[in-house]
Design an enzyme around this catalytic site. Structure first.
Site, PDB file in Angstrom:
ATOM      1  CG  ASP A  22      -2.098   0.832   1.131  1.00 53.07           C
ATOM      2  OD1 ASP A  22      -2.131   1.674   0.221  1.00 53.07           O
ATOM      3  OD2 ASP A  22      -3.022   0.666   1.944  1.00 53.07           O
ATOM      4  CG  ASP A 130      -3.020   3.968  -3.683  1.00 56.37           C
ATOM      5  OD1 ASP A 130      -3.865   3.105  -3.964  1.00 56.37           O
ATOM      6  OD2 ASP A 130      -3.213   4.866  -2.849  1.00 56.37           O
ATOM      7  CD  GLU A 131      -5.372  -1.186  -1.629  1.00 60.90           C
ATOM      8  OE1 GLU A 131      -6.008  -0.124  -1.720  1.00 60.90           O
ATOM      9  OE2 GLU A 131      -5.872  -2.259  -1.289  1.00 60.90           O
TER      10      GLU A 131
END
Length: 408
Positions: A22, A130-131
């Site tokens: 993350d 973003d993950e």
DNA sequence: TCTGGGGTCCTAGGACCC
DNA sequence: TCTGGGGTCCTAGGACCC
């Protein structure tokens, strides 16, 4: 290379090794990447924000900005009250650096991160910009050396490579399943590294408030609390039949996850199921021509994106949000998949007519039921020879039966 | 939380078919 | 004409996630 199987230890599903990566306040980190003087400063990235203006909403705030009370999704005008802009030189005390969203740049940074992730794992599921989840079972082990798991060392390696090679910070959680890994990555942000070996899952989860579980939002949390369920441990001790009655499939899944069970495999990122574009009016309007013009623009954008991604669509829809926040959706399905911008405009305008004379605050256009040219279905040769029987409708024995749907 | 934009999955009812 | 059960597709809405 990984030392082989441990003697006397059977490999079970619960011994998978899943990393959840993350990125920490990703957009703000990207801004710092190209503007290193922002390091250590409060950074606010605003959607719909323009330099010097008060409008827009907070997309991401750096941790320094969060400490000053700036929150995600907050209107910029409100953020400015708690954290004045650095460029407004009358500011006295702590200030923030406000920047507009630059998706193109963030996407380019994300591509570098993904390259690292794919180098670190055989299976990577990208959840968002973003993950991501990584299945690293074949790359490391839960075995302990000097009181530390090899898996934890591997996760650290992943995190540090991102930092070193791309220049942005990430937090990583490692656990035997996706749901626990996700919670672990969030547990010690930023730059966190939280390892939950198989034997520690329950003791890690038990004290957490139910909101920390993926899939428990405000509504479910309130209902659970009314039932006397405050923590994951409470949920794990609750009656599964009651949970299923109250929350359906989701209830059953939440129960299992609270008990540390989640056998979902890390599946590689798949194709999108729908594409959608929406935009809010500066203030609610009943101006028909403004509404129609907005829908035309959104329709063109969506059709364009579908084409650029090689997708055809069989369902076209609109979303109409009326004040205060009443969401209406209307959709129409076609006999077969198309790539037809004019049709998207025609259908959405026609669906919009139902809302003539109504005040709207926001409009959206969506295409769904997507197919992809290189995908398994709708092989043109198969169709023309009448050989394709992949038809989703039950009963249709031969592709021929559905071919008629496409002409006329 | 007077609410931005892009998604996913689930549910429920109705149409329609056998 | 009324009645049963099983299945799929479609639409609309809701909860949730980042």
């Amino acid at each position: 290379m990984d030392g082989g199987t441990l003697p006397g230890v059977e490999s079970t599903a619960e011994e998978r090794i899943v990393c959840h990566v993350d990125m920490d306040c990703f957009y703000a980190s990207c801004e710092r990447l190209r503007e290193p003087s922002l390091a250590g400063e409060a950074v606010v990235v605003g959607m719909g924000y323009e330099d010097g203006e008060p409008h827009g909403a907070v997309a991401t705030a750096s941790y320094e900005a969060r400490e000053r009370g700036v929150e995600s999704a907050q209107p910029i005008s409100q953020a400015l009250e708690s954290l004045p802009r650095a460029s407004d030189d009358d500011a006295d005390g702590p200030v923030g650096h406000y920047r507009p969203v630059d998706m193109e740049f963030y996407e380019s940074v994300a591509a570098e991160v993904k390259a690292v992730l794919h180098d670190c794992a055989d299976v990577v599921r990208e959840v968002s910009i973003d993950e991501a989840y990584l299945d690293v079972t074949d790359r490391t082990a839960w075995r302990e050396v000097d009181g530390r798991t090899l898996a934890g060392g591997y996760a650290r390696h992943v995190r540090d490579r991102i930092r070193r090679e791309v220049g942005v910070p990430a937090s990583v959680g490692v656990a035997p399943n996706m749901s626990t890994a996700k919670i672990a990555s969030d547990y010690d942000k930023p730059r966190g590294l939280v390892v939950v070996p198989p034997g520690d899952v329950r003791s890690f989860l038990d004290p957490l408030p139910v909101e920390r579980l993926h899939g428990v939002g405000p509504v479910t949390a309130r209902e659970l609390r009314e039932m006397g369920v405050d923590t994951a441990g409470d949920l794990a001790d609750a009656d599964p039949a009651t949970l299923r009655d109250r929350f359906g499939k989701r209830g059953a899944a939440l129960y299992r996850r609270a008990r540390g069970h989640d056998d979902r495999a890390v599946e590689p990122t798949g194709r999108p199921k729908s594409l959608n574009r929406e935009s809010a009016f500066p203030s609610p309007t009943e101006d028909e021509s403004a509404k129609r013009e907005t829908v035309r623009t959104l329709a063109a954008d969506v059709a364009d994106r579908a084409r650029s991604r090689g997708a055809t669509y069989r369902t076209i829809g609109v979303k109409v949000v009326e004040p205060p926040f009443d969401v209406n959706t209307r959709a129409r399905s076609l006999p077969g998949p198309v790539d037809d911008p004019d049709l998207v405009e025609e259908v959405t305008l026609s669906l919009l007519e139902e809302f003539d004379g109504r005040t709207v605050r926001k409009l959206g256009v969506r295409v769904s039921n997507l197919s992809f040219a290189d995908g398994e279905q709708s092989d043109l040769e198969g169709w023309t020879r009448g050989e394709t029987s992949e038809s989703s409708g039950g009963g249709g024995r031969h592709g021929q039966a559905r071919l008629g749907d496409f002409d006329g």
